[in-house]
Design a protein around this motif. Structure first.
Motif, PDB file in Angstrom:
ATOM      1  N   PRO A   1       9.606 -26.238  -6.304  1.00 46.25           N
ATOM      2  CA  PRO A   1       9.468 -26.290  -5.451  1.00 46.25           C
ATOM      3  C   PRO A   1      11.048 -26.106  -4.583  1.00 46.25           C
ATOM      4  CG  PRO A   1       8.028 -27.834  -5.934  1.00 46.25           C
ATOM      5  CD  PRO A   1       8.594 -27.541  -7.166  1.00 46.25           C
ATOM      6  N   VAL A   2      11.694 -27.049  -4.812  1.00 48.17           N
ATOM      7  CA  VAL A   2      12.604 -27.667  -4.740  1.00 48.17           C
ATOM      8  C   VAL A   2      14.293 -27.240  -4.920  1.00 48.17           C
ATOM      9  CG1 VAL A   2      14.362 -29.306  -2.844  1.00 48.17           C
ATOM     10  CG2 VAL A   2      11.570 -29.069  -2.760  1.00 48.17           C
ATOM     11  N   ARG A   3      15.111 -27.247  -5.066  1.00 44.12           N
ATOM     12  CA  ARG A   3      16.397 -26.259  -5.570  1.00 44.12           C
ATOM     13  C   ARG A   3      17.318 -26.648  -4.750  1.00 44.12           C
ATOM     14  NH1 ARG A   3      15.710 -22.667  -9.852  1.00 44.12           N
ATOM     15  NH2 ARG A   3      13.002 -21.677  -9.937  1.00 44.12           N
TER      16      ARG A   3
ATOM     17  N   THR B   1      31.237 -24.351  -4.985  1.00 44.42           N
ATOM     18  CA  THR B   1      31.573 -24.414  -6.517  1.00 44.42           C
ATOM     19  C   THR B   1      33.630 -23.747  -6.163  1.00 44.42           C
ATOM     20  OG1 THR B   1      30.976 -22.447  -7.371  1.00 44.42           O
ATOM     21  CG2 THR B   1      30.009 -24.699  -8.036  1.00 44.42           C
ATOM     22  N   ASP B   2      33.102 -23.009  -5.297  1.00 44.87           N
ATOM     23  CA  ASP B   2      34.258 -21.851  -4.368  1.00 44.87           C
ATOM     24  C   ASP B   2      34.212 -21.242  -3.328  1.00 44.87           C
ATOM     25  OD1 ASP B   2      36.642 -20.708  -4.662  1.00 44.87           O
ATOM     26  OD2 ASP B   2      36.372 -18.939  -5.898  1.00 44.87           O
ATOM     27  N   GLY B   3      34.900 -21.060  -2.208  1.00 44.24           N
ATOM     28  CA  GLY B   3      34.652 -19.989  -1.112  1.00 44.24           C
ATOM     29  C   GLY B   3      35.820 -20.805  -0.450  1.00 44.24           C
TER      30      GLY B   3
ATOM     31  N   PHE C   1      30.804 -17.852   6.624  1.00 43.46           N
ATOM     32  CA  PHE C   1      31.297 -18.308   5.487  1.00 43.46           C
ATOM     33  C   PHE C   1      30.877 -18.001   4.120  1.00 43.46           C
ATOM     34  CE2 PHE C   1      26.725 -19.134   6.683  1.00 43.46           C
ATOM     35  CZ  PHE C   1      26.552 -19.229   5.517  1.00 43.46           C
ATOM     36  N   ASP C   2      31.819 -17.934   3.346  1.00 43.77           N
ATOM     37  CA  ASP C   2      31.337 -16.876   1.961  1.00 43.77           C
ATOM     38  C   ASP C   2      32.106 -18.008   0.464  1.00 43.77           C
ATOM     39  OD1 ASP C   2      31.147 -15.218   0.026  1.00 43.77           O
ATOM     40  OD2 ASP C   2      32.501 -13.874   1.236  1.00 43.77           O
ATOM     41  N   VAL C   3      30.791 -18.130   0.436  1.00 48.10           N
ATOM     42  CA  VAL C   3      30.939 -19.153  -0.768  1.00 48.10           C
ATOM     43  C   VAL C   3      29.873 -19.490  -1.974  1.00 48.10           C
ATOM     44  CG1 VAL C   3      30.756 -21.332   0.507  1.00 48.10           C
ATOM     45  CG2 VAL C   3      28.851 -20.708  -0.199  1.00 48.10           C
ATOM     46  N   SER C   4      30.316 -19.190  -3.501  1.00 50.81           N
ATOM     47  CA  SER C   4      29.828 -19.500  -4.397  1.00 50.81           C
ATOM     48  C   SER C   4      29.330 -21.134  -4.458  1.00 50.81           C
ATOM     49  CB  SER C   4      30.716 -18.787  -5.615  1.00 50.81           C
ATOM     50  OG  SER C   4      31.504 -17.596  -5.490  1.00 50.81           O
ATOM     51  N   VAL C   5      27.520 -20.606  -5.339  1.00 48.80           N
ATOM     52  CA  VAL C   5      26.872 -21.482  -5.238  1.00 48.80           C
ATOM     53  C   VAL C   5      26.237 -21.469  -6.712  1.00 48.80           C
ATOM     54  CG1 VAL C   5      26.702 -22.059  -2.401  1.00 48.80           C
ATOM     55  CG2 VAL C   5      25.147 -20.868  -4.244  1.00 48.80           C
ATOM     56  N   ARG C   6      25.490 -22.667  -6.506  1.00 49.31           N
ATOM     57  CA  ARG C   6      25.215 -23.479  -7.999  1.00 49.31           C
ATOM     58  C   ARG C   6      24.440 -24.262  -8.255  1.00 49.31           C
ATOM     59  NH1 ARG C   6      29.105 -24.041 -13.268  1.00 49.31           N
ATOM     60  NH2 ARG C   6      27.378 -23.517 -14.384  1.00 49.31           N
ATOM     61  N   GLU C   7      23.316 -24.006  -8.661  1.00 46.07           N
ATOM     62  CA  GLU C   7      22.215 -24.520  -8.781  1.00 46.07           C
ATOM     63  C   GLU C   7      22.293 -26.227  -9.424  1.00 46.07           C
ATOM     64  OE1 GLU C   7      17.021 -25.330  -9.700  1.00 46.07           O
ATOM     65  OE2 GLU C   7      18.698 -23.416 -10.238  1.00 46.07           O
ATOM     66  N   GLN C   8      22.413 -27.490  -8.757  1.00 41.97           N
ATOM     67  CA  GLN C   8      22.669 -29.117  -9.286  1.00 41.97           C
ATOM     68  C   GLN C   8      20.964 -29.523  -9.584  1.00 41.97           C
ATOM     69  OE1 GLN C   8      23.838 -31.638  -6.228  1.00 41.97           O
ATOM     70  NE2 GLN C   8      25.230 -32.884  -8.593  1.00 41.97           N
ATOM     71  N   VAL C   9      20.660 -29.986 -11.369  1.00 40.33           N
ATOM     72  CA  VAL C   9      19.888 -30.586 -11.358  1.00 40.33           C
ATOM     73  C   VAL C   9      20.104 -31.887 -11.768  1.00 40.33           C
ATOM     74  CG1 VAL C   9      18.117 -30.100 -13.954  1.00 40.33           C
ATOM     75  CG2 VAL C   9      18.710 -28.426 -12.017  1.00 40.33           C
TER      76      VAL C   9
ATOM     77  N   GLY D   1      21.892 -34.087 -11.594  1.00 36.82           N
ATOM     78  CA  GLY D   1      23.702 -34.259 -10.845  1.00 36.82           C
ATOM     79  C   GLY D   1      24.480 -32.941 -11.499  1.00 36.82           C
ATOM     80  N   SER D   2      23.366 -32.506 -12.601  1.00 41.81           N
ATOM     81  CA  SER D   2      24.333 -31.568 -13.220  1.00 41.81           C
ATOM     82  C   SER D   2      24.307 -29.683 -12.784  1.00 41.81           C
ATOM     83  CB  SER D   2      24.024 -31.229 -14.793  1.00 41.81           C
ATOM     84  OG  SER D   2      24.121 -32.838 -15.219  1.00 41.81           O
ATOM     85  N   LEU D   3      25.211 -28.980 -12.859  1.00 44.31           N
ATOM     86  CA  LEU D   3      25.132 -27.957 -12.637  1.00 44.31           C
ATOM     87  C   LEU D   3      24.695 -26.870 -13.527  1.00 44.31           C
ATOM     88  CD1 LEU D   3      29.117 -27.857 -11.046  1.00 44.31           C
ATOM     89  CD2 LEU D   3      26.354 -27.851  -9.577  1.00 44.31           C
ATOM     90  N   VAL D   4      24.092 -25.853 -13.081  1.00 41.41           N
ATOM     91  CA  VAL D   4      23.228 -25.247 -14.407  1.00 41.41           C
ATOM     92  C   VAL D   4      22.970 -23.863 -13.640  1.00 41.41           C
ATOM     93  CG1 VAL D   4      21.636 -27.117 -15.048  1.00 41.41           C
ATOM     94  CG2 VAL D   4      20.667 -25.430 -13.260  1.00 41.41           C
ATOM     95  N   GLY D   5      23.139 -22.615 -14.310  1.00 40.49           N
ATOM     96  CA  GLY D   5      22.952 -21.346 -14.296  1.00 40.49           C
ATOM     97  C   GLY D   5      24.153 -20.840 -13.473  1.00 40.49           C
TER      98      GLY D   5
END
Length: 179
Positions: free
Chosen positions: A125-127, A132-134, A151-159, A161-165
């Motif tokens: 339910p919460v991500r 990471t860049d932008g 804004f124009d950024v790249s994002v990655r999911e954080q689970v 404390g680690s970046l995934v996906g």
């Protein structure tokens, strides 16, 4: 003097009072759709209007300090009409001092918090996401008024404390008012 009171007179009086004062013709209910018309975002391949954008000057001794917070509804118009559970994306950015026009991520240390909240997802339910860049470009209203943020950024999911996906593109533009 004799009083005239019967059950028939009481019931008739009650019906007359209710009939003359109890009728109300309410207008048809229109479900409100929250849209501040203050900007839009693109996230994970879709374009969404913002339902809220605000800018706050958190430090009264520094008029160039800013907290920005935006919220977008990730549901389709059909899902909104069908009252599907809320699915929002929030983005918070904090700046101690607007001493530049463009902030580059990760070179410039910009505190940010991105969260996707999906009340219809029982598994995740919460991500949480991390830029990471932008870049973030701010056109500040130094004397008050309307500020524009792009804004124009790249994002990655954080689970945990680690970046995934894989990286997702997250971009947008909004305006907010500084009093």
């Amino acid at each position: 003097m004799k009083r005239f009171f019967t059950p028939f007179a009481a019931v008739t009086s009650l019906i007359l009072i209710i009939w003359t004062t109890g009728c109300y013709n309410a207008p048809e209910f229109i479900n409100p759709v929250y849209n501040c018309e203050c900007g839009s975002i693109e996230f994970n391949g879709g374009a969404y209007a913002l339902k809220m954008a605000e800018a706050v000057v958190p430090d009264s001794t520094n008029q160039l300090s800013r907290n920005y917070h935006i919220v977008a509804d990730l549901r389709t118009p059909e899902e909104v009409d069908a009252h599907v559970d809320a699915h929002d994306l929030t983005f918070t950015m904090l700046f101690g001092n607007l001493d530049d026009v463009v902030y580059y991520i990760p070179q410039d240390s910009v505190y940010h918090f991105i969260q996707e909240i999906n009340h219809g997802d029982d598994i995740f339910p919460v991500r949480d996401y991390v830029c990471t860049d932008g870049f973030i470009e701010i056109n500040p209203a130094l004397a008050g008024g309307t500020e524009t943020v792009k804004f124009d950024v790249s994002v990655r999911e954080q689970v945990n404390g680690s970046l995934v996906g894989f990286p997702l593109i997250f971009s947008g533009e909004f305006t907010a008012t500084i009093d």
